[in-house]
Design an enzyme around this catalytic site. Sequence first.
Site, PDB file in Angstrom:
ATOM      1  N   GLU A   1       0.818  -1.206   0.000  1.00 21.14           N
ATOM      2  CA  GLU A   1       0.000   0.000   0.000  1.00 21.14           C
ATOM      3  C   GLU A   1       0.859   1.267   0.000  1.00 21.14           C
ATOM      4  OE1 GLU A   1      -3.704  -1.707   2.644  1.00 21.14           O
ATOM      5  OE2 GLU A   1      -2.007  -0.790   3.681  1.00 21.14           O
TER       6      GLU A   1
ATOM      7  N   ASP B   1      -7.808  -4.905  10.077  1.00 20.21           N
ATOM      8  CA  ASP B   1      -7.262  -3.762   9.349  1.00 20.21           C
ATOM      9  C   ASP B   1      -7.118  -3.983   7.857  1.00 20.21           C
ATOM     10  OD1 ASP B   1      -5.249  -5.559   9.412  1.00 20.21           O
ATOM     11  OD2 ASP B   1      -3.732  -4.202  10.180  1.00 20.21           O
TER      12      ASP B   1
END
Lengths: 351, 351
Positions: free
Chosen positions: A67, A238
């Site tokens: 990410e 998450d």
Amino acid sequence: MTINLNPSDKALVPFVSVDNMMRLIHHVGIEPMLRGLADYIEADFKRWELFDKTPRVASHSAEGVIELMPTSDGEVYGFKYVNGHPKNTKDGLQTVTAFGLLADVGTGYPVLLSEMTMLTAMRTAATSGLVARYLAPRGADTMAMIGSGAQSEFQSLAMKAICGLKTVRLYDIDPAAVEKARRNLEGTGLNVVACKSAEESMEGAQIITTCTADKQYATILTDNMVGSGVHINAIGGDCPGKTELAPGVLHRSDIFVEYPPQTRIEGEIQQLAEDHPVTEMWEVMSGLKPGRSSDKQITLFDSVGFAIEDFSALRFVRDRIAGTDLYFDLDLLADPDDPRDLFGMLQRAKG
Amino acid sequence: MTINLNPSDKALVPFVSVDNMMRLIHHVGIEPMLRGLADYIEADFKRWELFDKTPRVASHSAEGVIELMPTSDGEVYGFKYVNGHPKNTKDGLQTVTAFGLLADVGTGYPVLLSEMTMLTAMRTAATSGLVARYLAPRGADTMAMIGSGAQSEFQSLAMKAICGLKTVRLYDIDPAAVEKARRNLEGTGLNVVACKSAEESMEGAQIITTCTADKQYATILTDNMVGSGVHINAIGGDCPGKTELAPGVLHRSDIFVEYPPQTRIEGEIQQLAEDHPVTEMWEVMSGLKPGRSSDKQITLFDSVGFAIEDFSALRFVRDRIAGTDLYFDLDLLADPDDPRDLFGMLQRAKG
């Protein structure tokens, strides 16, 4: 060594290695640094509306995710590179590694490159401590810490440094991990209790932190395990498909989040309807919305980590390394005397 | 020094500085490296459908833009950080600076960090040369090079190295910039002609390259300047609100692009209807669509630069530095012996 922003120095970017980050943490002190990070994060949450906010840019694969998390306050731009690969630990690698960068919005030139595996562990714990200071019951001094992975000791110490935690009750499905965390927390001033079950760890705890890594243990907290009047600090839910709490726990809780568009995709609340009410922590910190409003309330911080927290952490590092030898300069940017003469710079390098 | 991917080495990330990138370019040779980059880019364009593709993630400000350009082929992930600040040159800074990274998709661990200001100049030129090899008229040997900024000499040499260009005719609104480029291209084997107007530069040219930086000069090519049977290599129209060609030129041209969703936002075709037909270069290179189909045709490469080209360039660098001293290892990733024991690693660093 000082960070000099004269144009002639802009070709060089200060770099904080893992080794220097660990030296910085000890130079400042672990607990003072956790408090310092919490202060920087709180300051940035209080000016939340200034920031460019976007959900992270994720590249998913069968093994994990990579990410990029960018943000900007209009003067400084920051981003973090971070991966999440739960299977890495089997090969002796970190589940999460990261590095980050700050740049000057006015010129686009980077001004700091830093490791962020250590720093992310510190900022995640600092954020949990900061949020618990707003949401945990008054006088909370005991925490159940479920999951004894890489984040466990940082979470425990942040709750001590920022909220005055006195006792942490550790549980993990792997007793060796509990023992690792217990040993690491010796001498920190925390009263550490190793527990044999999640239920045992929660006895007397006003704060419950869930932080497990593997997708396969999807219900860490069942509904009947959670009494009233506690604060749940949910770290491990998450990413899409990875949650730790039973839906019943969510329905009994008042839910607080960092940035709803991201949390609804990645957090515990991916299990709930898209319009389930949540409160944004920046609103609580700014005094626009209440935090904890009663002794009986269950507050839940559905933490997924947001780019602004990394931005705050990088700001802290940039401010603290000035005037120290805790970084070195990287030759990262080509900066010819005449900016139009990049080719001439290349030719002159031949000689 | 070799790049070793054993787990114990994964905490260290090979880093190519600006200095080492320039040494690499001279080690390989400028023209051989431009051809090598074109080969890597062509190979990746031919497996285009394998890649994760997304428009770049841009953070705009009054002064410029900072962008992250990620992509992945399923085995290797790459991204580039790049800024675009046209006013930087007034302060003696580069309009564009960049760095990039490759990582292993399977573990998320970075495997290469590299400067990309030099490398972007090289890959942009290599892409132009590669595309011109598919689209320029047969036997094209003369190019009008409009704009004598940092990209000018790279473009000229790439057309020589990849397409057999013999003569380049330089024009810029600033005669000093033309003189800089003319001087830099001395001894390269190109016949270099300095021109006093854009019109003069286009005399006898079968390839027209436009590459100017400032938003204020919005029409570099007017409709009556462009005859039939040429290839236009439009480099400078590369962000929203920044174009170089009159709409009339676009309407007379067959338009070729890298990635339509990005080019429609950033390229010359932002001036056209959203459904104006364009051909993707990967389709031409794969033999699925024709390139140039007649002598009279005007072909236009509306180049904005795409993440896959950076990916290809980073692959080239990674392959070429193996076994050389053209990089050093950065301590970028925390890698404790026990991946769950990040805190123990921090504690042990205190001693």
